[in-house]
Design a protein around this motif. Structure first.
Motif, mmCIF file in Angstrom:
data_model
loop_
_atom_site.group_PDB
_atom_site.id
_atom_site.type_symbol
_atom_site.label_atom_id
_atom_site.label_comp_id
_atom_site.label_asym_id
_atom_site.label_seq_id
_atom_site.Cartn_x
_atom_site.Cartn_y
_atom_site.Cartn_z
ATOM 1 N N LEU A 1 2.957 38.805 3.542
ATOM 2 C CA LEU A 1 3.814 39.755 2.844
ATOM 3 C C LEU A 1 3.217 41.158 2.880
ATOM 4 C CD1 LEU A 1 5.016 37.695 -0.273
ATOM 5 C CD2 LEU A 1 6.427 38.509 1.623
ATOM 6 N N VAL A 2 1.896 41.230 2.792
ATOM 7 C CA VAL A 2 1.216 42.530 2.868
ATOM 8 C C VAL A 2 1.402 43.142 4.253
ATOM 9 C CG1 VAL A 2 -1.013 43.705 2.725
ATOM 10 C CG2 VAL A 2 -0.476 41.854 1.131
ATOM 11 N N VAL A 3 1.252 42.304 5.277
ATOM 12 C CA VAL A 3 1.430 42.786 6.658
ATOM 13 C C VAL A 3 2.867 43.267 6.868
ATOM 14 C CG1 VAL A 3 1.417 42.112 9.086
ATOM 15 C CG2 VAL A 3 -0.401 41.323 7.569
ATOM 16 N N ILE A 4 3.828 42.499 6.360
ATOM 17 C CA ILE A 4 5.233 42.871 6.494
ATOM 18 C C ILE A 4 5.505 44.191 5.779
ATOM 19 C CG2 ILE A 4 7.571 42.244 5.734
ATOM 20 C CD1 ILE A 4 6.838 39.339 6.369
ATOM 21 N N ALA A 5 4.929 44.364 4.584
ATOM 22 C CA ALA A 5 5.101 45.613 3.842
ATOM 23 C C ALA A 5 4.537 46.801 4.623
ATOM 24 C CB ALA A 5 4.433 45.512 2.473
ATOM 25 N N LEU A 6 3.384 46.599 5.269
ATOM 26 C CA LEU A 6 2.773 47.664 6.072
ATOM 27 C C LEU A 6 3.651 48.012 7.278
ATOM 28 C CD1 LEU A 6 -0.988 46.582 6.029
ATOM 29 C CD2 LEU A 6 0.031 48.557 4.865
ATOM 30 N N ILE A 7 4.193 46.981 7.931
ATOM 31 C CA ILE A 7 5.067 47.213 9.086
ATOM 32 C C ILE A 7 6.298 48.000 8.663
ATOM 33 C CG2 ILE A 7 6.581 46.085 10.770
ATOM 34 C CD1 ILE A 7 4.548 43.788 10.859
ATOM 35 N N ILE A 8 6.924 47.583 7.552
ATOM 36 C CA ILE A 8 8.113 48.286 7.056
ATOM 37 C C ILE A 8 7.778 49.725 6.716
ATOM 38 C CG2 ILE A 8 9.806 48.395 5.178
ATOM 39 C CD1 ILE A 8 9.715 45.336 5.068
ATOM 40 N N GLY A 9 6.632 49.929 6.057
ATOM 41 C CA GLY A 9 6.225 51.285 5.674
ATOM 42 C C GLY A 9 6.043 52.190 6.878
ATOM 43 N N VAL A 10 5.377 51.683 7.906
ATOM 44 C CA VAL A 10 5.135 52.489 9.116
ATOM 45 C C VAL A 10 6.457 52.824 9.806
ATOM 46 C CG1 VAL A 10 4.134 52.443 11.428
ATOM 47 C CG2 VAL A 10 2.802 51.626 9.486
ATOM 48 N N LEU A 11 7.342 51.835 9.944
ATOM 49 C CA LEU A 11 8.615 52.071 10.625
ATOM 50 C C LEU A 11 9.513 53.006 9.829
ATOM 51 C CD1 LEU A 11 9.464 48.564 12.116
ATOM 52 C CD2 LEU A 11 8.694 50.592 13.304
ATOM 53 N N VAL A 12 9.503 52.867 8.508
ATOM 54 C CA VAL A 12 10.306 53.776 7.676
ATOM 55 C C VAL A 12 9.814 55.204 7.837
ATOM 56 C CG1 VAL A 12 10.794 54.457 5.289
ATOM 57 C CG2 VAL A 12 11.082 52.084 5.982
ATOM 58 N N ALA A 13 8.492 55.380 7.892
ATOM 59 C CA ALA A 13 7.929 56.725 8.088
ATOM 60 C C ALA A 13 8.375 57.298 9.437
ATOM 61 C CB ALA A 13 6.405 56.667 8.009
ATOM 62 N N LEU A 14 8.377 56.470 10.474
ATOM 63 C CA LEU A 14 8.820 56.924 11.798
ATOM 64 C C LEU A 14 10.307 57.280 11.788
ATOM 65 C CD1 LEU A 14 6.965 54.373 14.123
ATOM 66 C CD2 LEU A 14 6.458 56.802 13.847
#
Length: 326
Positions: free
Chosen positions: A18-31
């Motif tokens: 879940l932490v990894v998924i949250a990080l992936i979502i955060g990075v993509l949202v920033a992009l």
């Protein structure tokens, strides 16, 4: 049952997926936020104005010019004509379809991630819930406990529903917070139109309704959650049927990617509308976008997905309670 669910959640959290998924979502949202910001900036420089009416008028002119181009298929021309009518409807009723603000970004992000991105994040969790027990060799220990098999599997499924809800919530919160620093946090009450209906004769606007953006977002979140649960349940079934997590993820990944491709190619293949992956873009119906196959509606797609969900859940419990463990 509560102890079983708590145990499953602890195992899920310990894997830190879940932490990894949250990080992936955060990075993509920033992009995506940066890309959206650059797009707005480019439009302003190109048109010399930030007035949404001028931008919409320019889009209508561009689409009208494309209609006169050679080499465009009849289906593509039909979609362009529908888009022109939609844009003209917004102009006639003085409603900005892309009012600036974080809530608008959240809506756009959800509508673009419902068919592939969110399902992929859910798949990462669901494909591992049962098959990982085989891989780690803990399935025998799990089933020797004085608990019926169906209860063990049900606890895992409830854990999946909680994980799906968390993933959708994380996507909404991160997209709002990150984009809010760029576009501002206001705009929940912005007006938005829904109820466009694409028919054989073009765009039907008789059922169009005016909603506040927060109301529209509630419907968007509900549809995204619905799709995520269906995809999660199908991945859960593969986790029961296939003992290899990688193989289960590969099958579901192929299905999701093929669905994204088929949605643009199956307009003349009527029976394809019963495939679950062709029915994932539920938010398109709210936005008034043409369905992949003529005649498809929101109710139809939700019923098709419901049938796939029920079948996957039934197969999961039948197989898990009957198959031998070795």
């Amino acid at each position: 049952m509560s102890n079983l669910i708590q145990n499953e959640m602890m195992k899920l959290i310990s894997k830190k997926r879940l932490v990894v998924i949250a990080l992936i979502i955060g990075v993509l949202v920033a992009l995506f936020t940066y890309a959206q910001f650059k797009q707005v900036q480019t439009q302003r420089e190109k048109l010399g104005t930030s007035d949404w009416r001028t931008i919409v008028q320019k889009q209508i002119v561009d689409m009208t010019n494309r209609l006169s181009s050679t080499g465009i298929s009849d289906e593509w021309k039909k979609e362009i004509k529908i888009s022109i009518k939609q844009e003209q409807y917004y102009l006639d009723h003085d409603i900005n379809p892309t009012a600036p603000g974080a809530p608008t970004f959240v809506r756009i992000f959800l509508e673009n991630s419902i068919g592939l991105f969110i399902p992929l994040m859910v798949m990462v969790i669901a494909s591992d819930l049962v098959s990982s027990e085989h891989g780690l060799g803990t399935i025998k220990l799990l089933l020797t406990r004085p608990v019926k098999r169906w209860k063990v599997l049900l606890s895992k499924y409830f854990t999946l529903i909680l994980a799906v809800s968390l993933i959708v919530a994380i996507a909404g919160i991160l997209s709002y917070v990150i984009s809010g620093f760029v576009f501002g946090f206001r705009g929940w009450g912005a007006p938005i139109l829904t109820g466009f209906n694409v028919t054989n004769n073009g765009l039907n606007t008789s059922n169009v309704k005016l909603l506040s953006l927060w109301q529209f977002l509630l419907m968007d979140f509900g549809l995204v959650w619905y799709v995520a649960v269906v995809v999660g349940t199908l991945s859960f079934m593969l986790s029961v049927l296939i003992r290899s997590t990688a193989a289960g993820m590969g099958v579901m990944l192929a299905a999701l990617i093929s669905g994204a491709i088929l949605s643009n190619m199956v307009s003349s293949w009527q029976s394809a509308k019963y495939l679950f992956m062709v029915n994932l873009q539920l938010t398109d119906y709210l936005a008034g976008n043409p369905p992949p196959i003529e005649g498809m509606t929101l109710a139809f797609s939700m019923i098709v997905l419901l049938i796939w969900w029920a079948a996957a859940l039934l197969v999961s419990f039948l197989v898990f309670t009957k198959k031998d463990v070795y």
